[in-house]
Write a protein that holds these residues in place. Structure first.
Motif, PDB file in Angstrom:
ATOM      1  N   UNK A   1     -25.033 -10.387  30.944  1.00 30.13           N
ATOM      2  CA  UNK A   1     -25.058 -11.315  31.667  1.00 30.13           C
ATOM      3  C   UNK A   1     -23.557 -12.158  31.466  1.00 30.13           C
ATOM      4  N   UNK A   2     -23.065 -12.056  32.976  1.00 30.01           N
ATOM      5  CA  UNK A   2     -22.099 -12.985  32.664  1.00 30.01           C
ATOM      6  C   UNK A   2     -21.874 -14.128  32.850  1.00 30.01           C
ATOM      7  N   UNK A   3     -20.816 -15.339  32.343  1.00 30.65           N
ATOM      8  CA  UNK A   3     -20.651 -16.651  32.751  1.00 30.65           C
ATOM      9  C   UNK A   3     -19.907 -16.496  34.219  1.00 30.65           C
ATOM     10  N   UNK A   4     -20.551 -17.747  34.743  1.00 30.55           N
ATOM     11  CA  UNK A   4     -20.085 -18.114  36.066  1.00 30.55           C
ATOM     12  C   UNK A   4     -19.106 -19.224  36.473  1.00 30.55           C
ATOM     13  N   UNK A   5     -20.641 -20.841  35.537  1.00 30.80           N
ATOM     14  CA  UNK A   5     -20.612 -21.584  36.086  1.00 30.80           C
ATOM     15  C   UNK A   5     -20.183 -22.245  35.016  1.00 30.80           C
TER      16      UNK A   5
ATOM     17  N   UNK B   1     -29.500   0.397  31.741  1.00 32.55           N
ATOM     18  CA  UNK B   1     -29.299  -1.533  31.724  1.00 32.55           C
ATOM     19  C   UNK B   1     -29.783  -2.286  33.031  1.00 32.55           C
ATOM     20  N   UNK B   2     -29.338  -3.705  32.632  1.00 37.72           N
ATOM     21  CA  UNK B   2     -29.638  -5.047  33.823  1.00 37.72           C
ATOM     22  C   UNK B   2     -29.402  -5.301  33.371  1.00 37.72           C
ATOM     23  N   UNK B   3     -28.864  -6.671  34.811  1.00 33.41           N
ATOM     24  CA  UNK B   3     -27.483  -7.547  34.608  1.00 33.41           C
ATOM     25  C   UNK B   3     -28.636  -8.068  35.560  1.00 33.41           C
ATOM     26  N   UNK B   4     -28.067  -9.698  34.189  1.00 37.83           N
ATOM     27  CA  UNK B   4     -28.819 -10.779  34.516  1.00 37.83           C
ATOM     28  C   UNK B   4     -28.023 -11.738  35.766  1.00 37.83           C
ATOM     29  N   UNK B   5     -29.023 -12.452  37.261  1.00 36.56           N
ATOM     30  CA  UNK B   5     -27.961 -13.350  37.422  1.00 36.56           C
ATOM     31  C   UNK B   5     -28.389 -14.726  36.940  1.00 36.56           C
TER      32      UNK B   5
END
Length: 390
Positions: A354-358, A385-389
């Motif tokens: 998970x990547x922080x964008x907000x 691997x799974x990527x969160x949105x």
């Protein structure tokens, strides 16, 4: 120290290339603010007709300062520390070669005091000497000290400001500060102690008393460091534990908000650890956990945090890292874990990213998103691997 006729700031003294995780992080933090300063100054410059003469002059000053910051960033990444910062590695006492003597920073511009302290302390401690506050700050960025002995009236940066920086910021790694001064005024002592200094010594000092005070501080430092490490470390792997992970994530989120920098979180869970435990015993399961811990720690940079947050679950905090880079690292971690066999059992792991964008997203939401991505990887067949949105 060479003198070119100009006054150098602490950052002008710079840090050696690639030797400090803190230097790497500061360099990353500086790039975006510098770019934003230049962009906004350029936008103001383009609207020059709408500005007064004073405002145009201010824009020129801003642009000039941005250029200077850019040059200092280059210095931060590539210049050796000043030769006037002296390091002396004290030899351990006879019969105790495995023990590392405590490290002490001495910051004073009086050669007589430096010589006296060197004669007094060099047989027992590893000493680093700085002759002004700028050099002291460089040393604090580069190395970890058990104690910093700081003169109150230092050139460039005075003792009070150094104490405030050391005790008020997690960036510097000194555990304790002793202020030293020719001033015996109570208000000076009270101010220094209130800022966080462990002691205040008046010059001229009594050697035996000074040694006793230093020994007392270092005993306290050692005890507190041990308690702190026990409270923040997973005993099986030596990694950060969940408590330490939570504090680190909150700290990095705050940094990302402040500088508008990306932040990513990788969550890793070993696949079928229960099967390994059932078929090969719990020692095999513990060995699998230790192998995964070594894979994770060997793959990340010094300032990135690896933690064991559950029985067979790990987390990796990646400051200044966006989703694409985090995804590539996650895939590499998965493949490297897959390459290991423990007690005849091939390891594998499911990984969520998970990547922080907000800026409104908090630590709990980031952890939840990474966990949900990990569980999708589990449901999709594991070892992926799974990527969160977000």
């Amino acid at each position: 120290m060479p003198d070119n006729g100009t006054t150098r700031s602490p950052i002008d003294l710079a840090l050696p290339k690639r030797t400090s995780a803190l230097a790497d992080r500061w360099a990353g933090d500086l790039r975006l603010p510098i770019a934003m300063i230049r962009r906004h100054a350029g936008a103001l410059h383009a609207s020059e007709g709408a500005l007064t003469d004073a405002q145009r002059q201010s824009v020129l000053v801003i642009e000039d300062q941005a250029e200077q910051l850019g040059r200092l960033l280059g210095a931060l990444e590539g210049i050796e520390p000043p030769a006037s910062i002296e390091r002396h590695a004290a030899l351990p006492p006879s019969g105790a070669a495995a023990l590392t003597p405590p490290a002490i920073l001495i910051a004073d511009d009086d050669d007589g005091i430096l010589e006296s302290l060197g004669d007094l302390l060099s047989d027992r401690y590893r000493l680093t000497v700085a002759r002004d506050g700028g050099e002291a700050m460089v040393a604090l960025c580069l190395w970890t000290f058990d104690l910093a002995i700081i003169d109150l009236r230092l050139p460039v940066i005075d003792g009070f400001k150094l104490v405030r920086a050391i005790c008020g910021s997690g960036e510097f790694q000194s555990s304790a500060v002793m202020l030293m001064s020719g001033r015996s005024d109570p208000e000076f002592k009270v101010r220094g102690l209130a800022l966080g200094a462990a002691d205040y010594v008046t010059k001229p000092f009594d050697s035996d008393e000074l040694m006793a005070r230093i020994a007392r501080i270092l005993t306290t430092v050692t005890r507190e460091a041990s308690l702190r490490a026990d409270a923040m470390t997973d005993p099986m792997t030596g990694l950060a534990n969940y408590r330490s992970f939570s504090q680190s994530l909150e700290r990095e989120l705050e940094r990302s908000r402040r500088y508008a920098m990306p932040l990513s979180l990788i969550t890793v869970d070993l696949d079928r650890l229960k099967v390994i435990n059932d078929e090969h015993g719990h020692d095999a399961g513990n060995d699998a956990i230790r192998v995964a811990a070594r894979v994770l720690t060997s793959a990340v940079r010094k300032f990135e945090v690896v933690a064991r947050i559950g029985g067979d679950e790990f987390a990796v905090i990646l400051p200044s890292t966006g989703a694409s880079d985090a995804g590539r690292l996650a895939e590499r971690l998965r493949a490297e874990i897959r390459a290991h066999v423990v007690h005849g059992a091939r390891l594998s792991a499911s990984v969520g990213v998970a990547s922080w964008t907000d800026s409104s997203v908090g630590a709990a939401a980031l952890v939840k998103a990474s966990d949900e991505a990990l569980y999708r990887a589990k449901r999709a067949g594991r070892d992926r691997v799974e990527i969160a949105s977000l």
